[in-house]
Design a protein around this motif. Structure first.
Motif, PDB file in Angstrom:
ATOM      1  N   LYS A   7      52.194  41.899  39.523  1.00 61.00           N
ATOM      2  CA  LYS A   7      50.783  41.624  39.241  1.00 61.00           C
ATOM      3  C   LYS A   7      49.979  42.299  40.344  1.00 61.00           C
ATOM      4  O   LYS A   7      50.320  42.200  41.518  1.00 61.00           O
ATOM      5  N   THR A   8      48.905  42.980  39.961  1.00 62.46           N
ATOM      6  CA  THR A   8      48.052  43.660  40.935  1.00 62.46           C
ATOM      7  C   THR A   8      46.612  43.200  40.754  1.00 62.46           C
ATOM      8  O   THR A   8      46.309  42.405  39.866  1.00 62.46           O
ATOM      9  N   VAL A   9      45.741  43.723  41.558  1.00 52.86           N
ATOM     10  CA  VAL A   9      44.324  43.390  41.476  1.00 52.86           C
ATOM     11  C   VAL A   9      43.749  43.852  40.136  1.00 52.86           C
ATOM     12  O   VAL A   9      42.887  43.205  39.560  1.00 52.86           O
ATOM     13  N   THR A  10      44.255  44.948  39.640  1.00 60.47           N
ATOM     14  CA  THR A  10      43.718  45.519  38.397  1.00 60.47           C
ATOM     15  C   THR A  10      44.357  44.941  37.142  1.00 60.47           C
ATOM     16  O   THR A  10      43.791  45.057  36.061  1.00 60.47           O
ATOM     17  N   GLY A  11      45.525  44.353  37.258  1.00 62.68           N
ATOM     18  CA  GLY A  11      46.202  43.797  36.083  1.00 62.68           C
ATOM     19  C   GLY A  11      47.693  43.604  36.322  1.00 62.68           C
ATOM     20  O   GLY A  11      48.121  43.430  37.453  1.00 62.68           O
ATOM     21  N   ARG A  12      48.450  43.661  35.252  1.00 64.40           N
ATOM     22  CA  ARG A  12      49.901  43.495  35.335  1.00 64.40           C
ATOM     23  C   ARG A  12      50.574  44.815  35.009  1.00 64.40           C
ATOM     24  O   ARG A  12      50.125  45.559  34.146  1.00 64.40           O
ATOM     25  N   GLU A  13      51.689  45.079  35.719  1.00 66.69           N
ATOM     26  CA  GLU A  13      52.440  46.305  35.487  1.00 66.69           C
ATOM     27  C   GLU A  13      53.749  45.960  34.779  1.00 66.69           C
ATOM     28  O   GLU A  13      54.405  44.975  35.115  1.00 66.69           O
ATOM     29  N   TYR A  14      54.099  46.777  33.823  1.00 66.87           N
ATOM     30  CA  TYR A  14      55.318  46.598  33.044  1.00 66.87           C
ATOM     31  C   TYR A  14      56.123  47.890  33.096  1.00 66.87           C
ATOM     32  O   TYR A  14      55.555  48.989  33.043  1.00 66.87           O
ATOM     33  N   TRP A  15      57.447  47.743  33.179  1.00 65.22           N
ATOM     34  CA  TRP A  15      58.329  48.904  33.159  1.00 65.22           C
ATOM     35  C   TRP A  15      58.773  49.154  31.725  1.00 65.22           C
ATOM     36  O   TRP A  15      59.306  48.277  31.057  1.00 65.22           O
ATOM     37  N   LYS A  21      58.590  54.752  32.425  1.00 65.84           N
ATOM     38  CA  LYS A  21      57.293  54.820  33.093  1.00 65.84           C
ATOM     39  C   LYS A  21      56.684  53.422  33.181  1.00 65.84           C
ATOM     40  O   LYS A  21      57.106  52.499  32.500  1.00 65.84           O
ATOM     41  N   VAL A  22      55.696  53.302  34.044  1.00 61.85           N
ATOM     42  CA  VAL A  22      54.995  52.038  34.245  1.00 61.85           C
ATOM     43  C   VAL A  22      53.772  52.006  33.338  1.00 61.85           C
ATOM     44  O   VAL A  22      53.031  52.978  33.243  1.00 61.85           O
ATOM     45  N   ILE A  23      53.573  50.854  32.683  1.00 58.11           N
ATOM     46  CA  ILE A  23      52.393  50.639  31.837  1.00 58.11           C
ATOM     47  C   ILE A  23      51.544  49.571  32.523  1.00 58.11           C
ATOM     48  O   ILE A  23      52.054  48.517  32.888  1.00 58.11           O
ATOM     49  N   VAL A  24      50.248  49.830  32.712  1.00 59.34           N
ATOM     50  CA  VAL A  24      49.340  48.867  33.332  1.00 59.34           C
ATOM     51  C   VAL A  24      48.495  48.243  32.232  1.00 59.34           C
ATOM     52  O   VAL A  24      47.882  48.941  31.436  1.00 59.34           O
ATOM     53  N   VAL A  25      48.483  46.903  32.223  1.00 59.08           N
ATOM     54  CA  VAL A  25      47.642  46.160  31.284  1.00 59.08           C
ATOM     55  C   VAL A  25      46.571  45.460  32.116  1.00 59.08           C
ATOM     56  O   VAL A  25      46.885  44.606  32.949  1.00 59.08           O
ATOM     57  N   GLY A  28      42.787  40.188  31.593  1.00 55.39           N
ATOM     58  CA  GLY A  28      42.039  39.766  30.424  1.00 55.39           C
ATOM     59  C   GLY A  28      42.557  40.346  29.124  1.00 55.39           C
ATOM     60  O   GLY A  28      42.138  39.939  28.055  1.00 55.39           O
ATOM     61  N   GLN A  29      43.471  41.300  29.196  1.00 51.69           N
ATOM     62  CA  GLN A  29      44.054  41.884  27.986  1.00 51.69           C
ATOM     63  C   GLN A  29      45.509  41.467  27.873  1.00 51.69           C
ATOM     64  O   GLN A  29      46.177  41.222  28.881  1.00 51.69           O
ATOM     65  N   LYS A  30      45.996  41.394  26.656  1.00 48.43           N
ATOM     66  CA  LYS A  30      47.400  41.076  26.419  1.00 48.43           C
ATOM     67  C   LYS A  30      48.121  42.371  26.069  1.00 48.43           C
ATOM     68  O   LYS A  30      47.539  43.255  25.430  1.00 48.43           O
ATOM     69  N   PRO A  31      49.382  42.496  26.497  1.00 52.30           N
ATOM     70  CA  PRO A  31      50.127  43.709  26.155  1.00 52.30           C
ATOM     71  C   PRO A  31      50.334  43.808  24.642  1.00 52.30           C
ATOM     72  O   PRO A  31      50.499  42.797  23.962  1.00 52.30           O
ATOM     73  N   ASP A  32      50.299  45.020  24.114  1.00 53.13           N
ATOM     74  CA  ASP A  32      50.511  45.232  22.688  1.00 53.13           C
ATOM     75  C   ASP A  32      51.975  45.572  22.393  1.00 53.13           C
ATOM     76  O   ASP A  32      52.289  46.284  21.447  1.00 53.13           O
ATOM     77  N   PHE A  33      52.860  45.063  23.242  1.00 54.69           N
ATOM     78  CA  PHE A  33      54.291  45.262  23.084  1.00 54.69           C
ATOM     79  C   PHE A  33      55.007  43.980  23.478  1.00 54.69           C
ATOM     80  O   PHE A  33      54.427  43.099  24.122  1.00 54.69           O
TER      81      PHE A  33
END
Length: 106
Positions: A7-15, A21-25, A28-33
């Motif tokens: 979890k970062t200041v800008t959002g959550r990171e997913y591998w 690659k890393v996906i940043v969500v 306030g948004q939910k991942p679409d995966f």
């Protein structure tokens, strides 16, 4: 497969294990995966271990970093007899490695 990594200041990171690659969500948004909750599932498949992932046993001590006293203690804990005439760490280390190799072969 997507696994939350941090979890970062800008959002959550997913591998993204498929595209590597890393996906940043953003917050306030939910991942679409679909997110996998158990990261260990990346190491295993239905057949057992995934051959593309190395499992490291961190409980095995590094003999090369031990001095003579530590090597004697390690040998005693592992039921390896060290002859009394061995005093140098290098000699004891070589003896322990040889005994371990013989135990695996034998």
């Amino acid at each position: 497969m997507f696994v939350e990594t941090r979890k970062t200041v800008t959002g959550r990171e997913y591998w993204d294990s498929k595209n590597k690659k890393v996906i940043v969500v953003p917050h306030g948004q939910k991942p679409d995966f679909e997110v996998v909750d158990n990261p260990k599932s990346m190491k295993y498949n239905e057949d057992g271990l995934n051959p593309g992932v190395a499992i490291v046993d961190e409980t095995i001590p590094n003999l090369d970093e031990m001095d003579a006293e530590q090597l004697f203690a390690y040998a005693k804990e592992n039921n390896i007899e060290v002859p009394g005439n061995m005093k140098k760490a290098d000699t004891i280390r070589d003896h322990i490695k040889e005994e371990q190799a013989n135990a695996i072969e034998g």
